[in-house]
Scaffold this motif. Structure first.
Motif, PDB file in Angstrom:
ATOM      1  N   LEU A   1      61.651  22.679  23.204  1.00 52.17           N
ATOM      2  CA  LEU A   1      61.625  22.442  24.636  1.00 52.17           C
ATOM      3  C   LEU A   1      60.237  22.650  25.214  1.00 52.17           C
ATOM      4  O   LEU A   1      59.775  21.877  26.063  1.00 52.17           O
ATOM      5  CB  LEU A   1      62.631  23.369  25.331  1.00 52.17           C
ATOM      6  N   ASP A   2      59.535  23.663  24.737  1.00 49.42           N
ATOM      7  CA  ASP A   2      58.185  23.915  25.220  1.00 49.42           C
ATOM      8  C   ASP A   2      57.262  22.741  24.878  1.00 49.42           C
ATOM      9  O   ASP A   2      56.452  22.299  25.700  1.00 49.42           O
ATOM     10  CB  ASP A   2      57.666  25.216  24.595  1.00 49.42           C
ATOM     11  N   ASN A   3      57.401  22.200  23.653  1.00 51.60           N
ATOM     12  CA  ASN A   3      56.590  21.040  23.272  1.00 51.60           C
ATOM     13  C   ASN A   3      56.932  19.822  24.122  1.00 51.60           C
ATOM     14  O   ASN A   3      56.047  19.048  24.523  1.00 51.60           O
ATOM     15  CB  ASN A   3      56.794  20.721  21.784  1.00 51.60           C
ATOM     16  N   LEU A   4      58.233  19.631  24.373  1.00 52.89           N
ATOM     17  CA  LEU A   4      58.636  18.484  25.188  1.00 52.89           C
ATOM     18  C   LEU A   4      58.084  18.587  26.612  1.00 52.89           C
ATOM     19  O   LEU A   4      57.674  17.574  27.201  1.00 52.89           O
ATOM     20  CB  LEU A   4      60.163  18.392  25.236  1.00 52.89           C
ATOM     21  N   LEU A   5      58.080  19.776  27.184  1.00 54.12           N
ATOM     22  CA  LEU A   5      57.547  19.943  28.518  1.00 54.12           C
ATOM     23  C   LEU A   5      56.057  19.619  28.569  1.00 54.12           C
ATOM     24  O   LEU A   5      55.574  19.001  29.525  1.00 54.12           O
ATOM     25  CB  LEU A   5      57.799  21.372  29.008  1.00 54.12           C
ATOM     26  N   ARG A   6      55.335  20.039  27.526  1.00 51.44           N
ATOM     27  CA  ARG A   6      53.907  19.707  27.491  1.00 51.44           C
ATOM     28  C   ARG A   6      53.703  18.197  27.414  1.00 51.44           C
ATOM     29  O   ARG A   6      52.857  17.625  28.112  1.00 51.44           O
ATOM     30  CB  ARG A   6      53.250  20.394  26.291  1.00 51.44           C
ATOM     31  N   GLN A   7      54.478  17.531  26.539  1.00 48.46           N
ATOM     32  CA  GLN A   7      54.356  16.081  26.420  1.00 48.46           C
ATOM     33  C   GLN A   7      54.774  15.380  27.706  1.00 48.46           C
ATOM     34  O   GLN A   7      54.182  14.364  28.089  1.00 48.46           O
ATOM     35  CB  GLN A   7      55.204  15.589  25.247  1.00 48.46           C
ATOM     36  N   LYS A   8      55.806  15.919  28.376  1.00 46.82           N
ATOM     37  CA  LYS A   8      56.238  15.314  29.637  1.00 46.82           C
ATOM     38  C   LYS A   8      55.141  15.401  30.690  1.00 46.82           C
ATOM     39  O   LYS A   8      54.874  14.444  31.410  1.00 46.82           O
ATOM     40  CB  LYS A   8      57.494  16.022  30.138  1.00 46.82           C
ATOM     41  N   ASP A   9      54.485  16.572  30.791  1.00 43.32           N
ATOM     42  CA  ASP A   9      53.401  16.715  31.755  1.00 43.32           C
ATOM     43  C   ASP A   9      52.270  15.740  31.449  1.00 43.32           C
ATOM     44  O   ASP A   9      51.688  15.132  32.361  1.00 43.32           O
ATOM     45  CB  ASP A   9      52.881  18.152  31.746  1.00 43.32           C
ATOM     46  N   MET A  10      51.956  15.564  30.169  1.00 44.33           N
ATOM     47  CA  MET A  10      50.892  14.631  29.799  1.00 44.33           C
ATOM     48  C   MET A  10      51.282  13.196  30.151  1.00 44.33           C
ATOM     49  O   MET A  10      50.480  12.438  30.716  1.00 44.33           O
ATOM     50  CB  MET A  10      50.610  14.745  28.284  1.00 44.33           C
ATOM     51  N   LEU A  11      52.541  12.818  29.825  1.00 44.75           N
ATOM     52  CA  LEU A  11      52.998  11.475  30.141  1.00 44.75           C
ATOM     53  C   LEU A  11      53.036  11.259  31.652  1.00 44.75           C
ATOM     54  O   LEU A  11      52.673  10.177  32.142  1.00 44.75           O
ATOM     55  CB  LEU A  11      54.385  11.241  29.533  1.00 44.75           C
ATOM     56  N   GLN A  12      53.442  12.268  32.396  1.00 48.54           N
ATOM     57  CA  GLN A  12      53.487  12.146  33.852  1.00 48.54           C
ATOM     58  C   GLN A  12      52.091  11.936  34.423  1.00 48.54           C
ATOM     59  O   GLN A  12      51.885  11.135  35.339  1.00 48.54           O
ATOM     60  CB  GLN A  12      54.114  13.406  34.461  1.00 48.54           C
ATOM     61  N   SER A  13      51.097  12.627  33.857  1.00 48.84           N
ATOM     62  CA  SER A  13      49.719  12.449  34.323  1.00 48.84           C
ATOM     63  C   SER A  13      49.232  11.037  34.054  1.00 48.84           C
ATOM     64  O   SER A  13      48.552  10.419  34.888  1.00 48.84           O
ATOM     65  CB  SER A  13      48.810  13.472  33.631  1.00 48.84           C
ATOM     66  N   ILE A  14      49.598  10.501  32.875  1.00 48.62           N
ATOM     67  CA  ILE A  14      49.180   9.138  32.546  1.00 48.62           C
ATOM     68  C   ILE A  14      49.818   8.129  33.490  1.00 48.62           C
ATOM     69  O   ILE A  14      49.164   7.224  34.016  1.00 48.62           O
ATOM     70  CB  ILE A  14      49.526   8.818  31.077  1.00 48.62           C
ATOM     71  N   VAL A  15      51.141   8.282  33.720  1.00 49.48           N
ATOM     72  CA  VAL A  15      51.850   7.341  34.593  1.00 49.48           C
ATOM     73  C   VAL A  15      51.320   7.409  36.024  1.00 49.48           C
ATOM     74  O   VAL A  15      51.103   6.381  36.677  1.00 49.48           O
ATOM     75  CB  VAL A  15      53.361   7.625  34.551  1.00 49.48           C
ATOM     76  N   GLU A  16      51.106   8.613  36.536  1.00 49.10           N
ATOM     77  CA  GLU A  16      50.606   8.751  37.892  1.00 49.10           C
ATOM     78  C   GLU A  16      49.179   8.229  38.023  1.00 49.10           C
ATOM     79  O   GLU A  16      48.755   7.816  39.094  1.00 49.10           O
ATOM     80  CB  GLU A  16      50.656  10.213  38.339  1.00 49.10           C
ATOM     81  N   GLY A  17      48.423   8.238  36.914  1.00 47.80           N
ATOM     82  CA  GLY A  17      47.051   7.753  36.954  1.00 47.80           C
ATOM     83  C   GLY A  17      46.935   6.246  37.005  1.00 47.80           C
ATOM     84  O   GLY A  17      45.849   5.717  37.292  1.00 47.80           O
ATOM     85  N   ILE A  18      47.988   5.505  36.692  1.00 49.15           N
ATOM     86  CA  ILE A  18      47.954   4.048  36.748  1.00 49.15           C
ATOM     87  C   ILE A  18      47.926   3.616  38.210  1.00 49.15           C
ATOM     88  O   ILE A  18      48.753   4.037  39.024  1.00 49.15           O
ATOM     89  CB  ILE A  18      49.171   3.451  36.017  1.00 49.15           C
ATOM     90  N   SER A  19      46.976   2.744  38.563  1.00 48.25           N
ATOM     91  CA  SER A  19      46.788   2.363  39.964  1.00 48.25           C
ATOM     92  C   SER A  19      47.832   1.376  40.447  1.00 48.25           C
ATOM     93  O   SER A  19      48.066   1.268  41.651  1.00 48.25           O
ATOM     94  CB  SER A  19      45.388   1.755  40.151  1.00 48.25           C
ATOM     95  N   ASP A  20      48.459   0.606  39.535  1.00 49.92           N
ATOM     96  CA  ASP A  20      49.495  -0.348  39.925  1.00 49.92           C
ATOM     97  C   ASP A  20      50.866   0.317  39.840  1.00 49.92           C
ATOM     98  O   ASP A  20      51.068   1.235  39.035  1.00 49.92           O
ATOM     99  CB  ASP A  20      49.468  -1.579  39.013  1.00 49.92           C
ATOM    100  N   PRO A  21      51.841  -0.148  40.646  1.00 55.89           N
ATOM    101  CA  PRO A  21      53.191   0.429  40.592  1.00 55.89           C
ATOM    102  C   PRO A  21      53.826   0.253  39.219  1.00 55.89           C
ATOM    103  O   PRO A  21      53.749  -0.814  38.602  1.00 55.89           O
ATOM    104  CB  PRO A  21      53.951  -0.360  41.658  1.00 55.89           C
ATOM    105  N   LEU A  22      54.459   1.321  38.741  1.00 61.65           N
ATOM    106  CA  LEU A  22      55.126   1.324  37.432  1.00 61.65           C
ATOM    107  C   LEU A  22      56.455   2.055  37.599  1.00 61.65           C
ATOM    108  O   LEU A  22      56.508   3.147  38.159  1.00 61.65           O
ATOM    109  CB  LEU A  22      54.257   2.029  36.383  1.00 61.65           C
ATOM    110  N   LEU A  23      57.552   1.440  37.110  1.00 60.10           N
ATOM    111  CA  LEU A  23      58.880   2.022  37.245  1.00 60.10           C
ATOM    112  C   LEU A  23      59.604   1.975  35.916  1.00 60.10           C
ATOM    113  O   LEU A  23      59.392   1.053  35.103  1.00 60.10           O
ATOM    114  CB  LEU A  23      59.725   1.283  38.287  1.00 60.10           C
ATOM    115  N   LEU A  24      60.487   2.960  35.696  1.00 56.86           N
ATOM    116  CA  LEU A  24      61.368   3.003  34.536  1.00 56.86           C
ATOM    117  C   LEU A  24      62.800   2.918  35.055  1.00 56.86           C
ATOM    118  O   LEU A  24      63.215   3.726  35.884  1.00 56.86           O
ATOM    119  CB  LEU A  24      61.163   4.296  33.734  1.00 56.86           C
ATOM    120  N   LEU A  25      63.566   1.908  34.576  1.00 58.31           N
ATOM    121  CA  LEU A  25      64.926   1.669  35.044  1.00 58.31           C
ATOM    122  C   LEU A  25      65.921   1.971  33.936  1.00 58.31           C
ATOM    123  O   LEU A  25      65.602   1.853  32.747  1.00 58.31           O
ATOM    124  CB  LEU A  25      65.095   0.204  35.485  1.00 58.31           C
ATOM    125  N   ASP A  26      67.158   2.350  34.337  1.00 57.70           N
ATOM    126  CA  ASP A  26      68.220   2.548  33.362  1.00 57.70           C
ATOM    127  C   ASP A  26      68.983   1.241  33.163  1.00 57.70           C
ATOM    128  O   ASP A  26      68.575   0.180  33.652  1.00 57.70           O
ATOM    129  CB  ASP A  26      69.157   3.673  33.808  1.00 57.70           C
TER     130      ASP A  26
END
Length: 802
Positions: free
Chosen positions: A453-478
């Motif tokens: 879980l600790d590793n997943l949280l670190r990876q999630k924070d990194m992925l969140q930083s990458i997604v938020e850094g993209i200047s164009d809108p990006l969405l993930l749908l179910d």
């Protein structure tokens, strides 16, 4: 005398007869009461009607006749027949004969002037009732009068101030009264004294007899109907109830005779069918109770044996339940633990209390300095000398007073040892040893999960930083096209499109697609169903977006990438327009040479014709021809310069005069077609810097375009000029035609594009307008307001040079 027992059918019919008789009496009484109420209501209304007539007569005497008589005769005279309300009302009511029914009217008083109207004993009783109840203003009831029964309605009569003249002191009474009746009777009454009655009686004896006859007749009909009802009930009851009960009794007797050791109950032979069945069931219940006692005695020994074994099993079950509760509580603590330290701080007290340990500790094998203990946190667990063998074998060791349990998710990997101590030196039972072994494995799994879980949280924070850094809108749908994840750019775009400060990314896709992404024909659902990437251009709020959809088939999700292409589309539109204008320029270069010569000849002969005409109207018509020929030459010149920049003229033009001149030219053509033309120029509009010749050409093209769009006789064209918000001028040409279709708005300014019939248009008019306005540094827009609206925005001099 002893009567034989009654059958069930006889009892039922007797009970039903009592019920029917009671209901008959009740309904007969109700009908009699209802009819009497109706009779009372009718006769009471008739009595009130008669009293109303009496009131009308007396009010007429008091309010009209008596005052009129006092005006006519001397003050000391009195005419009884015209001025006494009592006398007149009695005379009128005595002469009134009713057509279908008789009535009784009495106006009586105590010490009446006329002995015939003296109160009798019955009337004295009613008068005493009014005196005892001063608030009562009406009495009604049945009374015998002269041997006949009447319904009487009576009201009290009080002597008022006007009555005292005739009924007070004899000395004050009119002499006509004294001469006719004397001074003995009719006097001595007091003011507001209650000494008289107005009474109306309606005979009701015949009606009462009719009610009695109707009630008796109803009882006769009811009795006849009940006899028929009893006959039918007897037939059906005998068929449906009595017959079946006798069959059931016969079956019951037969079942007792089949049992050799059971004596048939004699109670079945006495009483009615139901009583016989009840007594038989009671005797059968007694025999079954005896059999139950015997069974209880036989089962007593078996119960004692089962109870002993049950206590042993209950104790074992309680221990297993405690183990289950321990694991459940541990799972709850593990799910809420965010670190290993929190995990052990929450788990060690539960384990120690469950097994009654005095001390419980965990020694981590990754570092010898890390340990956790309960209840003393500073007490380091004591390990055996062969602790390494315990870890390698992954087998717990149990010695008197101590237990060492390896903690690890698998037998191959152990994170440390769980140490438990008992000061009384107890030995752990075999069942508890298995539980502790499973407990060590469960704690190891929890520790491994915390690491993952600790590793997943670190990876999630990194992925969140990458997604938020993209200047164009990006969405993930179910799978149902609901937004799971969106970056800040998507939220900002939602706020821009919806007009809110902070947008909810969940509403972005419905705004873009103009509906609900759950619709069957939604591109999102289609791309999700095909499982292949798909891109689509979408327009929203005059902005253009390229929406790219990338389905993740294995995960059942989809990534949506949105890129705004509004600027690119506008740039490409300007490039295409420039290319079209360049093409027009090349075409016009050859066309101008061919057209200029005929136009020159037209202008030459027009000048000759103008010089030869003597009439002023003829000269003005020739001037119109020359002006439009010159304008045609200017159009050809504009086509030649369409594709290259042209310096803006510094000429200052009075738009008011220019629009007035255009109206004079246009009105002639409009009048022939029956079209109204109006020009509205804002009073505050000052002379504006614009090339007047080009402006007139622009207005001519827009006017001709509007003339072709409106209907004859009903068409209207409105021209307006006002200052705009940017400091320039806005000139609009509006018509009441069909307007420009939305799908053609981007093409109307293209050269040679026209929607007119063949031979009625070249498709260059609006293209020329576009070029001329662009040369002036302005812009032209198309709108709809009960027809097409072309609005020209011309910039000010400061805006052009800025």
């Amino acid at each position: 005398m002893k009567f034989p027992p009654l059958s069930l059918q006889t009892k039922f019919l007797l009970g039903l007869g009592a019920i029917v008789l009671t209901l008959g009496i009740f309904f007969a009484a109700g009908m009699s009461f209802h009819l009497n109420s109706l009779l009372r209501s009718q006769v009471q209304d008739k009595a009130h009607l008669v009293l109303g007539q009496v009131d009308a007569v007396q009010r007429y005497v008091r309010e009209t006749l008596r005052p009129k008589m006092f005006e006519t005769i001397p003050d000391d005279e009195f005419i009884i027949e015209a001025m006494s309300s009592s006398f007149i009302s009695r005379q009128v009511m005595d002469r009134l004969k009713m057509t279908e029914a008789d009535y009784l009217y009495r106006r009586v008083a105590v010490n009446s002037r006329n002995p015939d109207y003296e109160v009798n004993a019955m009337e004295k009783g009613i008068l005493d009732l009014f005196r005892a109840n001063p608030a009562m203003d009406m009495w009604a009831g049945y009374r015998k009068v002269d041997g006949n029964e009447y319904f009487l309605s009576a009201r009290p009569v009080r002597f008022h101030a006007k009555c005292m003249h005739c009924h007070g002191e004899p000395g004050e009474a009119p002499r006509e009264l004294l001469s006719r009746y004397g001074s003995e009777r009719g006097f001595g009454h007091t003011l507001d004294g209650l000494d008289g009655l107005d009474m109306v009686g309606v005979p009701v004896e015949d009606a009462v007899m009719q009610i009695r006859d109707a009630t008796v007749g109803y009882l006769g009909v009811y009795a006849s109907g009940m006899l028929i009802f009893f006959a039918l009930i007897q037939v059906f009851f005998n068929r449906l109830v009595t017959h079946n009960l006798r069959r059931l009794t016969a079956v019951f007797r037969g079942r007792f005779r089949e049992q050799g050791d059971v004596v048939m109950p004699r109670s079945l032979e006495h009483g009615d069918e139901i009583e016989g069945m009840v007594r038989g069931m009671e005797e059968l219940g007694d025999r079954l109770l005896d059999a139950q006692r015997q069974l209880k005695d036989n089962a007593a020994n078996l119960e004692r044996t089962v109870d002993l074994r049950t206590r042993e099993l209950s104790k074992e079950v309680a221990e297993r339940q405690a183990d289950v509760r321990l694991f459940v509580r541990l799972l709850g603590r593990l799910n809420t633990s965010q670190s290993r330290r929190v995990l052990w701080e929450r788990s060690l007290p539960l384990v120690g209390r469950r097994f009654g340990a005095d001390r419980v500790g965990f020694q981590c094998m990754l570092t010898s300095t890390r340990f956790h203990s309960w209840p003393d946190r500073e007490h380091k667990p004591v390990l055996p000398d062969d602790w390494k063998e315990i870890l390698v074998s992954a087998m717990p060791r149990f010695v008197p007073g101590r237990a060492y349990i390896p903690v690890g998710a698998t037998e191959a990997v152990s994170d440390g040892l769980l140490v438990m101590e008992w000061e009384d030196g107890r030995t752990i039972r075999l069942q508890d040893q298995e539980v502790l072994r499973a407990l060590g494995q469960q704690l190891g799994i929890a520790m491994e999960n915390l690491t993952i879980l600790d590793n997943l949280l670190r990876q999630k924070d990194m992925l969140q930083s990458i997604v938020e850094g993209i200047s164009d809108p990006l969405l993930l749908l179910d799978g149902s096209c609901k937004v799971i994840l969106a970056n800040q750019a998507a939220r900002n775009l939602t706020g821009d499109l919806t007009g809110r400060e902070s947008g909810d990314a969940g509403s972005l896709l419905p705004v873009l697609f103009g509906g609900d992404q759950e619709m069957p024909d939604c591109p999102l659902k289609s791309a999700m169903g095909r499982g292949v990437p798909h891109s689509e251009e979408i327009q929203a709020e005059s902005r253009f977006f390229m929406v790219s959809m990338y389905p993740l088939a294995e995960a059942g999700r989809m990534v949506v990438y949105i890129h705004e292409i509004t600027q690119q589309k506008r740039m490409m539109a300007r490039v295409r327009q420039s290319e079209k204008l360049a093409t027009v320029g090349q075409f016009a270069a050859g066309l101008a040479h061919e057209m200029n010569n005929p136009l020159g000849v037209i202008k030459c002969y027009g000048e000759l014709l103008r010089n030869t005409l003597s009439e002023e109207q003829g000269r003005e018509d020739v001037m119109v021809i020359l002006r439009h020929a010159t304008q045609a030459q200017n159009v050809l010149q504009d086509l030649l310069t369409f594709a290259r920049p042209e310096r803006v003229s510094d000429e200052t033009c009075d738009l008011r005069q220019a629009l007035a001149a255009s109206e004079r030219v246009f009105s002639v053509q409009a009048a022939k077609k029956g079209v109204s033309v109006s020009v509205d120029v804002a009073p505050e509009l000052e002379p504006f810097q614009v090339n007047s010749q080009k402006f007139e050409q622009v207005m001519a093209n827009l006017f001709n375009n509007a003339m072709d769009a409106v209907e004859p006789e009903t068409g209207s064209i409105r021209i307006a000029a006002v200052p705009d918000r940017e400091g320039g001028v806005a000139v609009s040409v509006a018509d009441n035609g069909p307007g420009v279709p939305e799908d053609l708005m981007d093409a109307v300014f293209d050269p040679f594009f026209t929607t007119k019939e063949v031979g009625k248009g070249t498709g260059l008019g609006l293209a020329v307008v576009y070029g001329l306005i662009k040369d002036q540094g302005g812009r032209i827009e198309i709108g709809y307001e009960d027809g097409a609206v072309f609005t020209i925005h011309l910039p000010s001099q400061e805006q052009r040079h800025s």
